[in-house]
Design an enzyme around this catalytic site. Structure first.
Site, PDB file in Angstrom:
ATOM      1  CE  LYS A   1      -3.989   1.911   2.646  1.00  0.00           C
ATOM      2  NZ  LYS A   1      -4.904   1.757   3.654  1.00  0.00           N
TER       3      LYS A   1
ATOM      4  CB  SER B   1      -8.234   3.961   2.593  1.00  0.00           C
ATOM      5  OG  SER B   1      -7.311   3.092   3.490  1.00  0.00           O
TER       6      SER B   1
ATOM      7  CB  SER C   1      -8.379   0.801   5.237  1.00  0.00           C
ATOM      8  OG  SER C   1      -9.266   1.910   5.192  1.00  0.00           O
TER       9      SER C   1
HETATM   10  N1  GLN Z   1     -13.130   4.207   5.779  1.00  0.00           N
HETATM   11  C1  GLN Z   1     -12.632   4.643   6.980  1.00  0.00           C
HETATM   12  C2  GLN Z   1     -12.133   6.115   7.178  1.00  0.00           C
HETATM   13  O1  GLN Z   1     -12.349   6.714   6.089  1.00  0.00           O
HETATM   14  C3  GLN Z   1     -11.186   3.831   7.532  1.00  0.00           C
HETATM   15  C4  GLN Z   1     -10.222   4.213   6.821  1.00  0.00           C
HETATM   16  C5  GLN Z   1      -9.082   3.140   7.233  1.00  0.00           C
HETATM   17  O2  GLN Z   1      -9.295   2.264   7.937  1.00  0.00           O
HETATM   18  N2  GLN Z   1      -7.722   3.690   6.733  1.00  0.00           N
HETATM   19  O3  GLN Z   1     -11.741   6.473   8.032  1.00  0.00           O
END
Ligand code: GLN
Length: 487
Positions: A78, A153, A177
């Site tokens: 990532k 994400s 994410s």
């Molecule tokens: N979708 C969640 C957010 O937008 C989680 C993001 C993540 O786990 N990095 O904060």
């Protein structure tokens, strides 16, 4: 069967028994990237030194040297995990041209094991989002239906595994994410216990919630990966100094005696019927094979989304203060003095979602509102943790849906932040309580056979219990069919 369709576990045996070489394996994955990346868009950057990494592994094998079981396995990382000499953008204009001078601890471990880094994976900007649509770079498409999002994400990391563009990947999980995109793309994704994987070199979003974790085609693959990346690290003060088990060596595959808690709050309104039904079916299958099922209650779950977005945004507003045009990253071209330079750099360098989080976080930490929001969220956090602790006195794992529904269409939720935030409703509690959880495929949607996901949650540092349960399920269904046939 093509090499890219195989699991890391299978490929590891093949490499060891000289059934294929690391260069051949990389060639197969590269060919797949050439064929489908146009449609998927999983990568931000391809690694030009992948070939020489693969050659080094083949040479080690030819010389009869001992190699790590994951040596030669192609891995995508990532793009918020620092890789020395390889661009690390966080999918932001702010870091578009940033090349780290050092490796994150996990990237170093991956390199030391002889894994072949294929490249850096697309993501929501600074890991804020649930669809990879907030990336400054480009969209990533769900390999099972390219009109749909891959989740986020870590959308690039999940899509690459499902598309066969990498064998395993690393993601990061602050509120879901790893697990949410794993569910939407039909792969296995593990969010480890907070403190088990070093965060050194992970670009911080919400430091008290962030964890790096693996994605792959099978429970065995994530077990191997987790054992590689976990461990105490003096460079991360929150990293826990305990003995970490060899998860693969100790992996079992029976559901017998497993106590599964099923929290009613995760099966309520807002969760699609087909998602609920597929999780219930999976639980019934485990029960028929020796597991016992208990309905439990986690009453504070209803406050989880609010609590998460307060804590995560508060920390983000502080963590992202470092991107000011002085030390690294983007700097505005025209400005009038220092304050103007800060303002223009941050206005031009960050996208809308990141700005929204910084504003929200600054607000909840401001002196007039701190008690009403941040402090209260920290109290609810404690309550959520206590409820989990009590639940684990009567069950080994907790089973829930990973997501409220199958992957949604690109563009469907991007204009409605609250709707987007709701896709984390089943995952954020795990980060709030610092627990480990895994998402695995548990069925298909009636819509275009899109994947549905089930989440298992365990108590802190019980990754072995967690993965044993997931492996029992994987064995009962005869393995997961991960690679998309729609591309
Ligand atoms: N979708 C969640 C957010 O937008 C989680 C993001 C993540 O786990 N990095 O904060």
């Amino acid at each position: 069967m093509k090499l890219y369709e195989k699991t890391a576990f299978e490929l590891s045996q093949m490499l060891k028994n000289k059934k294929c070489s690391a260069v051949e394996l990389l060639g197969d994955v590269n060919e797949r990237i050439n064929n489908v990346e146009d449609k998927v868009g999983a990568y931000v950057t391809l690694n030009e030194s992948a070939k020489s990494q693969a050659e080094a592994v083949d040479k080690a094998i030819a010389d009869g040297r001992e190699i790590h079981p994951l040596a030669g396995i192609p891995i995508g990382i990532k793009d918020n995990i620092s890789t020395k000499g390889l661009r690390t953008t966080c999918s932001s204009k702010m870091l578009e041209n940033y090349v780290p001078p050092f490796n994150a601890t996990v990237a170093q471990k991956v390199a030391d094991a002889g894994m072949v880094i294929t490249g850096k994976m697309n993501m929501d900007e600074f890991a804020m989002g649930s669809s990879t649509e907030t990336s400054y770079m480009h969209l990533t498409h769900n390999p099972h239906d390219t009109d749909c999002v891959p989740g986020g994400s870590s959308g690039g990391s999940a899509a690459a595994v499902a598309a066969g563009e990498a064998i395993v990947t690393l993601g990061s999980d602050t509120g879901g994410s790893i697990r949410q995109p794993a569910a939407l793309c039909g792969v296995v994704g593990l969010k480890p216990t907070y403190g088990s994987v070093s965060r050194y070199g992970l670009v911080a979003f919400a430091s008290s919630l962030d964890q790096i974790g693996p994605m792959g085609k099978s429970v065995k693959d994530v077990a191997m990966m987790q054992s590689l990346i976990s461990g105490h690290d003096a460079m991360d003060a929150t990293s826990k100094d305990i003995a970490y088990p060899d998860l693969l060596a100790n992996l079992t595959d029976s559901a017998k005696g497993l106590k599964i808690g099923v929290p009613k709050e995760y099966f309520g309104e807002g969760i699609d019927d087909e998602e609920k039904q597929s999780v219930y079916n999976a639980i019934k299958l485990l029960e028929a094979n020796g597991a016992s099922i208990k309905e439990i209650s986690l009453p504070s779950t209803e406050y989880a989304i609010n609590t998460y977005y307060i804590i995560a945004s508060a920390e983000a507003s502080s963590n992202l203060a470092r991107f000011d045009g002085v030390k690294y990253g983007y700097r505005a071209k025209d400005y009038d003095g220092l304050t103007d330079m800060y303002e223009k750099t941050r206005s031009e360098g960050f996208g809308d979602e990141v700005k929204r989080r910084i504003m929200l976080g600054t607000f909840v930490l401001s002196s007039g509102f701190y008690d009403a929001y941040y402090k209260k969220a920290k109290l609810v956090q404690r309550k959520i943790s206590q409820e989990f602790s009590e639940a684990f006195s009567e069950c080994d794992i907790i089973a829930t849906p990973t997501v409220p529904s199958r992957a949604f269409k690109i563009g469907e939720n991007i204009g409605d932040p609250l709707k987007m935030y709701y896709s984390d409703v089943c995952t954020v509690t795990v980060n709030i309580a610092g627990l480990p959880a895994v998402s695995m495929p548990c069925g298909k949607s009636s819509y275009k056979n899109m994947p549905l996901g089930m989440q298992f949650i365990a108590d802190k540092f019980k990754e072995q219990t967690l993965l044993n349960a997931a492996n029992a399920y994987e064995n009962l269904v005869g393995g997961f069919d991960v690679i998309s046939k729609a591309l």
